[in-house]
Motif scaffolding. Structure first.
Motif, PDB file in Angstrom:
ATOM      1  N   ALA A  96      -3.930  60.858  -0.208  1.00  0.00           N
ATOM      2  CA  ALA A  96      -2.575  60.717   0.327  1.00  0.00           C
ATOM      3  C   ALA A  96      -1.582  61.099  -0.763  1.00  0.00           C
ATOM      4  O   ALA A  96      -1.769  60.751  -1.932  1.00  0.00           O
ATOM      5  N   ARG A 105      -3.873  58.041  -3.850  1.00  0.00           N
ATOM      6  CA  ARG A 105      -2.588  58.724  -3.920  1.00  0.00           C
ATOM      7  C   ARG A 105      -2.605  59.783  -5.017  1.00  0.00           C
ATOM      8  O   ARG A 105      -2.937  59.498  -6.170  1.00  0.00           O
ATOM      9  N   SER A 142      -1.285  63.054   4.352  1.00  0.00           N
ATOM     10  CA  SER A 142      -2.561  62.615   3.796  1.00  0.00           C
ATOM     11  C   SER A 142      -3.668  63.390   4.475  1.00  0.00           C
ATOM     12  O   SER A 142      -3.486  63.941   5.564  1.00  0.00           O
TER      13      SER A 142
END
Length: 201
Positions: free
Chosen positions: A73, A187, A68
């Motif tokens: 991340a 993400r 990350s």
């Protein structure tokens, strides 16, 4: 297969240690604001509770997931075979010992900061004489200092692994990554535009 030690994320997070002394300077500044509490150990325990324990417990139970960067991340299912091997190394007992030793070192560093003469003149010219403000600044900075020491130390522990030993490491199960590691940020599929080298068959 390329050496796991060439993984860019390892070196990026190792480089974070350069911010460690900067945050310690901010801690010293925060402690310099106003008079210190009559019971020194009470203040140190407060600082340890805010600045050391949370980061230590994170690294002990759910280590920071290093794939990350800032607010991004990598999605667990986008982490490569070799990267999942690296994650397995972060969950070894040796890493827990390193985390515990680093936490103890941070307590010693905090005590050492209390022995330094306060920057009273500088602090009073910038902030009002508020012990709460000073402790707040010092606690937040100390937590950041602890984070930027704990993570690089854990990375050094991983980098100290031999290539032959690494080749025997089983990759961490993808489905367990979210529950066993601390993931921060949004993400995404990819952060660093480097094509991973597929594992040898």
């Amino acid at each position: 297969m390329s050496s796991f030690k060439s993984e860019p994320f390892l070196w990026i997070h190792l480089a974070g240690i350069v911010t460690f002394p900067v945050f310690l300077g901010i801690v010293w500044f925060g402690l310099s604001v106003s008079d210190r509490l009559p019971i020194l150990w009470l203040e140190i325990l407060l600082m340890v509770g805010v600045g050391v324990l949370p980061i230590f417990l994170m690294q002990w139970a759910r280590p920071f997931e290093i794939f990350s960067l800032l607010v991004l991340a990598m999605k667990p299912d986008k982490i490569t075979f070799q990267q999942r091997q690296i994650l397995s190394l972060f969950k070894t007992p040796r890493q827990q010992i390193l985390s515990a030793a680093t936490a103890l070192a941070m307590v010693g560093i905090l005590y050492g900061l209390y022995q330094l003469p306060p920057l009273t003149a500088i602090a009073s010219s910038v902030l009002t004489q508020s012990r709460f403000v000073g402790l707040l600044i010092a606690s937040i900075a100390f937590a950041a200092a602890n984070l930027f020491l704990q993570v690089p130390i854990s990375v050094l522990g991983v980098l100290s692994t031999g290539e032959q030993q690494f080749a025997k490491i089983e990759p961490y199960p993808t489905e367990k990554i979210p529950q066993d590691f601390t993931l921060t940020g949004f993400r995404v599929d990819k952060i660093i535009p480097i094509k991973p080298v597929p594992p040898e068959k």
